[in-house]
Design an enzyme around this catalytic site. Structure first.
Site, PDB file in Angstrom:
ATOM      1  N   ASP A  56      38.989  47.868  42.807  1.00 22.12           N
ATOM      2  CA  ASP A  56      38.602  48.372  41.489  1.00 22.12           C
ATOM      3  C   ASP A  56      37.310  49.152  41.657  1.00 22.12           C
ATOM      4  O   ASP A  56      36.469  48.804  42.479  1.00 22.12           O
ATOM      5  CB  ASP A  56      38.403  47.215  40.511  1.00 22.12           C
ATOM      6  CG  ASP A  56      39.706  46.522  40.143  1.00 22.12           C
ATOM      7  OD1 ASP A  56      40.749  47.191  40.146  1.00 22.12           O
ATOM      8  OD2 ASP A  56      39.675  45.319  39.851  1.00 22.12           O
ATOM      9  N   ASP A 101      45.337  50.713  36.755  1.00 29.14           N
ATOM     10  CA  ASP A 101      45.094  50.077  35.451  1.00 29.14           C
ATOM     11  C   ASP A 101      45.125  51.115  34.333  1.00 29.14           C
ATOM     12  O   ASP A 101      45.665  50.863  33.253  1.00 29.14           O
ATOM     13  CB  ASP A 101      43.738  49.350  35.448  1.00 29.14           C
ATOM     14  CG  ASP A 101      43.645  48.275  36.513  1.00 29.14           C
ATOM     15  OD1 ASP A 101      44.687  47.699  36.882  1.00 29.14           O
ATOM     16  OD2 ASP A 101      42.515  48.015  36.985  1.00 29.14           O
TER      17      ASP A 101
END
Length: 173
Positions: A123, A142
């Site tokens: 991330d 995401d």
């Protein structure tokens, strides 16, 4: 939409989402120091390199390894496969739904690939609009899933509602 064009659209969208996500994660792993915090647009948008061993916002990172494999790898693969089968079979899906499902599948596959290949998901983006809106650290897979959900919601609202019968039709019935 012709069947060949429809299949091509679905396939290209899924592959595009996977490639975009994987290229961005590769770049981050190569060029951004782990645990760093770099301003892209002031404090509003920052770049990081965080390895997430769980799911959304690290949920499940404390699970035992077997439960983690089942909930974060096996179950998502089953669900994504069923959704993929659904969108190829249901010829009545509108474009918003097709795009939405393709984005969700692409983002899901990209994150599952990371979990299988690396044991974790990279991330790297964080948004903080001064307390008004703040995210966890996320990646482009995401974003793809969220865009897909948005498309499904928009597509659902755009569906035609059944027409109400006119007063004359009710009286004559």
């Amino acid at each position: 939409m012709k069947n060949n064009n429809r299949t091509l659209l679905i396939s290209l969208l899924i592959v595009f989402n996977i490639i975009l996500d994987q290229v961005s994660k590769y770049w981050v792993r190569l060029h951004v120091a782990k645990g760093s915090n770099t301003e892209i647009f002031g404090d509003y948008l920052t770049l990081h390199n965080v390895e997430n061993t769980g799911a959304f916002l690290g949920l499940g990172s404390d699970f035992n390894p077997i439960l983690k494999i089942i909930l974060l790898n096996v179950l998502p693969v089953i669900v994504l496969t069923l959704v993929l089968i659904h969108i190829f079979r249901d010829k009545n899906l509108d474009r918003f739904s097709l795009v939405g499902f393709a984005c969700i599948i692409g983002g899901g596959i990209a994150n599952i690939y990371d979990r299988i290949a690396y044991g974790q998901v990279t991330d790297f983006l964080h948004i903080d609009l001064g307390g008004v809106f703040r995210t966890g650290i996320f990646n482009l897979a995401d974003v793809s899933v969220m865009v897909g959900m948005g498309c499904l919601i928009v597509g659902n609202f755009k569906k035609k509602k059944p027409e109400k019968p006119k007063k004359e039709e009710i009286i004559n019935a």
